[in-house]
Design an enzyme around this catalytic site. Structure first.
Site, PDB file in Angstrom:
ATOM      1  N   LYS A 148       7.084  -2.487  -2.313  1.00  0.00           N
ATOM      2  CA  LYS A 148       7.603  -1.531  -1.328  1.00  0.00           C
ATOM      3  C   LYS A 148       8.786  -2.159  -0.629  1.00  0.00           C
ATOM      4  CE  LYS A 148       6.277   2.556   0.214  1.00  0.00           C
ATOM      5  NZ  LYS A 148       5.427   3.534  -0.497  1.00  0.00           N
TER       6      LYS A 148
HETATM    7  N1  GLU Z   1       6.954   6.448  -2.382  1.00  0.00           N
HETATM    8  C1  GLU Z   1       6.017   7.028  -3.283  1.00  0.00           C
HETATM    9  C2  GLU Z   1       4.626   6.452  -3.067  1.00  0.00           C
HETATM   10  O1  GLU Z   1       4.332   5.930  -2.023  1.00  0.00           O
HETATM   11  C3  GLU Z   1       6.464   6.951  -4.730  1.00  0.00           C
HETATM   12  C4  GLU Z   1       6.634   5.575  -5.269  1.00  0.00           C
HETATM   13  C5  GLU Z   1       7.238   5.529  -6.653  1.00  0.00           C
HETATM   14  O2  GLU Z   1       7.424   6.566  -7.261  1.00  0.00           O
HETATM   15  O3  GLU Z   1       7.511   4.415  -7.095  1.00  0.00           O
HETATM   16  O4  GLU Z   1       3.773   6.568  -3.899  1.00  0.00           O
END
Ligand code: GLU
Length: 421
Positions: free
Chosen positions: A111
């Site tokens: 993240k």
């Molecule tokens: N931000 C989204 C999540 O928390 C998508 C993450 C992604 O597609 O890599 O799942």
């Protein structure tokens, strides 16, 4: 969980650790493996100078945390918000590891976040911030390394800037470095709707356990953005009665079901869901506790807590957001017999179609929307059933089952790889 102070309960990293410990304990993971699985593999902090439109220079702080790369490249969004902090990014990165593992897609978890207030920034400032942030984490991302995506306050445009910045640095167009891109740059059909669609798919499975048909199902949704708004639209189209919509600045209620298209139009015209003529206004702090069948929190973290969980009046809690429930609320939900579809399963539709996007980019061969959606359904329904069966078999609640399933897969990957020394 009453021993947690308010501050501790609201720290997402602690929430993540408590769930982790419960599952690790039940799996009898040894102390060394627990250390490996709970510790992020990599944490980068970057200070990002940005030239503002008024000629001043500002420095923003950003992070990228790769929690695990045991099962594949890191995967996870990048969020822009004033309250981003390293502990939150760590928690969100670990949730990505467990999420990718629950739905069994070949990624680890990561993240990113930048402390900024995008609502106060111009397009030019956001572009300069994004490109500089991307340049400063460039050595750590890549199609085989770590693949960012949109999250809170970032979108397709942000991903296009990162794709371009990365491509200019490496000297070749590299679409697979990010997902959630515009269609014209290697994005996937169905990606924008995927998280909301996934929420609907798992809710439909949960309804079967209650013998409920969508037409007789009252849903309250918190958040009207990419996840909540999409879930509202898709659920209404499927026949669900979306009776309540809760936003940061107000809430609306209609016992016969809100007309979601009309509500979207109203919001586009006025900037808010408030004063929607076909609904009554309700106090937003009380709206989560309306009598309903499904509550779908799709906004922020820490919405359902040890202080308010007892007031919930839903049968099913479908966690569209990441971390909407604190660990302190977990035992209360179990006591109340609320059927929880935990975030790492409920909102995994987004990252699942991100995986499909990455596959399509690497193949250079694109799928039609029906194929994307049917493959998404296969993953979401299969994963829901796996978690449900696991919970039944081991006599644990759904969240613990999802974590156990996820941890077990990652621990197995770590064991099979061995520790390189
Ligand atoms: N931000 C989204 C999540 O928390 C998508 C993450 C992604 O597609 O890599 O799942």
């Amino acid at each position: 969980m009453s021993q947690l102070s308010h501050e501790q309960e609201f720290n997402p990293r602690l929430a993540a650790e408590i769930r982790f410990d419960t599952a690790a304990e039940k799996l009898h993971l040894d102390a060394g493996m627990r250390k490996v699985l709970r510790t992020p593999a990599l944490e980068v902090t970057v200070n990002i100078p940005v030239l503002l439109d008024d000629g001043r220079l500002e420095v923003f702080t950003g992070y990228r945390v790769q929690h695990s790369v045991a099962r594949g490249p890191g995967k996870g969004g990048i969020r822009y918000a004033p309250d981003v902090n390293l502990d939150e990014v760590r928690a969100l990165a670990s949730w990505m590891t467990w999420k990718c593992s629950v739905v069994n897609i070949p990624f680890g978890g990561a993240k990113g976040g930048v402390i900024c207030d995008p609502s106060m920034m111009s397009d030019g400032e956001l572009e300069r911030l994004t490109r500089r942030y991307a340049a400063q984490i460039i050595d750590f991302i890549g199609p085989e390394r770590d693949v960012p995506a949109p999250d809170v306050n970032t979108n397709e445009r942000t991903m296009a800037w990162i794709m371009d910045t990365y491509s200019m640095h490496v000297g070749r167009a590299t679409t697979a470095v990010v997902t959630g891109k515009p269609m014209e740059l290697g994005g996937s059909l169905g990606r924008r709707e995927a998280t909301g669609r996934g929420c609907m798919m798992v809710t439909l499975q949960a309804l079967k356990k209650f013998g409920l048909a969508p037409e007789n199902t009252r849903v309250v949704i918190q958040g009207f953005g990419n996840v909540g708004g999409m879930a509202a639209q898709l659920m209404a189209a499927k026949g669900f009665k979306v009776v309540g919509l809760v936003e940061y600045d107000g809430a609306v209620f209609n016992p016969h079901g809100l007309n979601i298209e009309a509500l979207m139009k109203h919001r586009r015209a006025t900037g808010s869901i408030n004063e929607f003529p076909e609904a009554e206004a309700v106090d937003k702090s009380e709206a989560l506790f309306l009598d309903c069948d499904v509550l779908l929190p799709a906004a922020t973290e820490n919405v359902i807590t040890s202080e308010n969980a007892a007031k919930l009046r839903c049968k099913i809690l479908c966690e569209g957001a990441n971390g909407p429930t604190t660990a302190g609320a977990d035992p209360i939900l179990v006591d109340k017999n609320i059927f929880v579809i935990p975030d790492i399963l409920a909102n995994a539709g987004g990252v699942t179609v991100s995986y499909f996007e990455w596959v399509q980019d690497r193949q250079g061969f694109f799928w039609n929307e029906d194929l994307v959606n049917s493959r998404l359904e296969e993953v979401m329904v299969g994963s829901f059933n796996a978690v449900d069966a696991y919970a039944g078999k081991h006599g644990v609640d759904n969240r613990t089952a999802a974590y156990m399933l996820a941890l077990d897969r990652v621990a197995t990957a770590v064991k099979l790889r061995g520790i390189y020394a």
